[in-house]
Write a protein that holds these residues in place. Structure first.
Motif, PDB file in Angstrom:
ATOM      1  N   SER A 257      -3.323  -5.973   1.776  1.00  0.00           N
ATOM      2  CA  SER A 257      -2.795  -4.695   1.301  1.00  0.00           C
ATOM      3  C   SER A 257      -1.283  -4.749   1.212  1.00  0.00           C
ATOM      4  CB  SER A 257      -3.195  -3.548   2.232  1.00  0.00           C
ATOM      5  OG  SER A 257      -2.552  -2.336   1.838  1.00  0.00           O
ATOM      6  N   GLY A 259       0.423  -2.230   1.477  1.00  0.00           N
ATOM      7  CA  GLY A 259       0.884  -1.188   2.379  1.00  0.00           C
ATOM      8  C   GLY A 259       1.273  -1.668   3.754  1.00  0.00           C
ATOM      9  N   HIS A 283       5.640  -2.436  -1.706  1.00  0.00           N
ATOM     10  CA  HIS A 283       4.757  -1.716  -2.631  1.00  0.00           C
ATOM     11  C   HIS A 283       5.575  -0.804  -3.536  1.00  0.00           C
ATOM     12  CE1 HIS A 283       5.345   1.899  -0.251  1.00  0.00           C
ATOM     13  NE2 HIS A 283       4.918   1.277   0.826  1.00  0.00           N
ATOM     14  N   ALA A 286       3.564   4.406  -6.127  1.00  0.00           N
ATOM     15  CA  ALA A 286       2.192   4.945  -6.064  1.00  0.00           C
ATOM     16  C   ALA A 286       2.130   6.431  -6.408  1.00  0.00           C
ATOM     17  CB  ALA A 286       1.587   4.691  -4.688  1.00  0.00           C
ATOM     18  N   LYS A 294      -2.332  10.170   1.620  1.00  0.00           N
ATOM     19  CA  LYS A 294      -3.059   8.902   1.676  1.00  0.00           C
ATOM     20  C   LYS A 294      -2.144   7.680   1.776  1.00  0.00           C
ATOM     21  CE  LYS A 294      -7.061  10.538  -0.995  1.00  0.00           C
ATOM     22  NZ  LYS A 294      -7.879  10.317  -2.209  1.00  0.00           N
ATOM     23  N   ASN A 296       0.136   4.717   2.904  1.00  0.00           N
ATOM     24  CA  ASN A 296       0.227   3.926   4.130  1.00  0.00           C
ATOM     25  C   ASN A 296       1.706   3.796   4.522  1.00  0.00           C
ATOM     26  OD1 ASN A 296       0.183   2.009   6.161  1.00  0.00           O
ATOM     27  ND2 ASN A 296      -1.313   0.693   5.162  1.00  0.00           N
ATOM     28  N   ASP A 337      -6.134   2.662   2.233  1.00  0.00           N
ATOM     29  CA  ASP A 337      -6.016   1.377   1.547  1.00  0.00           C
ATOM     30  C   ASP A 337      -6.553   0.215   2.361  1.00  0.00           C
ATOM     31  OD1 ASP A 337      -3.712   2.028   3.154  1.00  0.00           O
ATOM     32  OD2 ASP A 337      -2.830   0.156   2.494  1.00  0.00           O
ATOM     33  N   SER A 344     -10.742   6.995   7.620  1.00  0.00           N
ATOM     34  CA  SER A 344      -9.317   6.712   7.476  1.00  0.00           C
ATOM     35  C   SER A 344      -8.489   7.864   8.016  1.00  0.00           C
ATOM     36  CB  SER A 344      -8.968   6.467   6.004  1.00  0.00           C
ATOM     37  OG  SER A 344      -9.240   7.618   5.212  1.00  0.00           O
TER      38      SER A 344
END
Length: 358
Positions: A257, A259, A283, A286, A294, A296, A337, A344
């Motif tokens: 990931s 994240g 990253h 997003a 959501k 990370n 993620d 989560s």
């Protein structure tokens, strides 16, 4: 310690993840009796919308006066036109150039608790610990460019000087001395003249100044394959701007990931007149999940660890943050993620779990 930290939240999820990183910095300051003076400034699309400039003069001035800089993310669909005269990414390129941030450090070290999340087999990924050192202010991205023949022919020069190669290789070699003592230099010396210069300078610098570091030269196409079949064989990897951009994005998927991965952009040491380092997750912004809770925050929180260690010279504080992240993930804390369909937590809940462990 009293330190000034400039915050550049930027676009998309940037403000959310930087806000959680700020909570971590404040917790570190409380635990270790430091004072962190935090100030927030515009960059990227948010700056374009506000003042028409992706790196406003006030932002650059504040960054130059800071001891370290924490950035969230820039860009998004609103500003995606590659032909636009003003784009968010220009702010990043300019701040790197203005502050002399010639080296980008990206550690690639999958967490044991998440090794199954990698798209590669566990026995290939487990134990990987690579530090990429990418040259950041030279090469093809900063070469002369343009169009000829009524726009039907385009060109972009790749240019490197001996001095540019020497400084990035010296930094990478010093980092290798503090790790496994192995340095891999990635180039395309069988085809490109700048790579031939890169290879010869690297060989000379290692032989003359770092005889205790083992040097290996690898062609970039071979390196792209090696990362997928034997990533554990590499310690510190140094390469140019274009190759580093591509290889670090490829390697970023080893942990499973984006994240989870921080980065640092550094210049000359303060003792040599260098300015502050810039720390950012690798990253993007997003925008599709911005405001949903959501995102990370762990990569940005790990950026605070790099900021503490590499920006402020506080290794114990950095270790406390990294340990807290590893413990939180090891106990089952997962944002969407990395949840693989299981339960989560939200952005704030993930940060809460880290704060509990600092």
């Amino acid at each position: 310690m009293h330190a000034r930290i400039a915050l550049l939240p930027g676009d998309g999820i940037g403000p959310e993840i930087v806000a959680e990183a700020v909570r971590v910095l404040q917790a570190v300051a409380d635990r270790f009796s430091h004072t962190f003076e935090l100030s927030e400034h515009l960059i990227g699309g948010a700056a374009i919308d506000a003042v028409g400039d992706p790196l406003p003069p006030d932002t650059l001035k504040a960054c130059k006066q800071a001891d370290a800089i924490l950035l969230g993310a820039v860009g998004g669909p609103k500003w995606d036109d590659p032909n636009a005269a003003v784009r968010p990414e220009q702010g990043l390129l300019r701040i790197r150039k203005e502050l002399g941030l010639f080296a980008n450090l990206r550690p690639i070290k999958p967490l044991d608790a998440l090794v199954d999340a990698s798209p590669l087999k566990t026995d290939i990924v487990r134990g990987t610990d690579i530090l990429f050192v990418r040259e950041l202010t030279g090469g093809v991205y900063f070469g002369d460019s343009g169009r000829r023949d009524d726009g039907k022919t385009a060109y972009q020069e790749m240019v490197y000087s001996e001095a540019e190669v020497e400084r990035i290789v010296r930094l990478a070699a010093r980092l290798a001395q503090g790790r496994g003592g192995r340095l891999t230099s990635v180039d395309k010396a069988n085809v490109l003249e700048p790579s031939r210069l890169w290879r010869s300078v690297t060989t000379r610098v290692l032989a003359d100044e770092f005889p205790d570091v083992t040097l290996e030269h690898v062609l970039v196409d071979a390196m792209a394959m090696h990362l997928l079949v034997r990533p554990r064989d590499f310690d510190v990897v140094v390469t140019g701007n274009l190759f580093g951009d591509i290889l670090t994005d490829e390697a970023s998927m080893l942990p499973g990931s984006l994240g989870l991965l921080p980065s640092a952009s550094l210049g000359a040491p303060k003792s040599e007149g260098g300015g502050p380092g810039l720390f950012e997750p690798i990253h993007g912004s997003a925008p599709d999940i911005a405001g949903t809770g959501k995102a990370n925050p762990l990569a940005t929180i790990l950026c605070t660890a790099m900021l503490l260690r590499d920006g402020l010279g506080l290794p114990d504080e950095a270790a406390a943050v990294e340990g807290a992240v590893h413990d939180a993930v090891g106990s089952g804390v997962r944002t969407a993620d990395i949840a693989a369909g299981a339960a989560s937590v939200t952005t704030t809940e993930a940060a809460d779990a880290v704060l509990e462990r600092i």
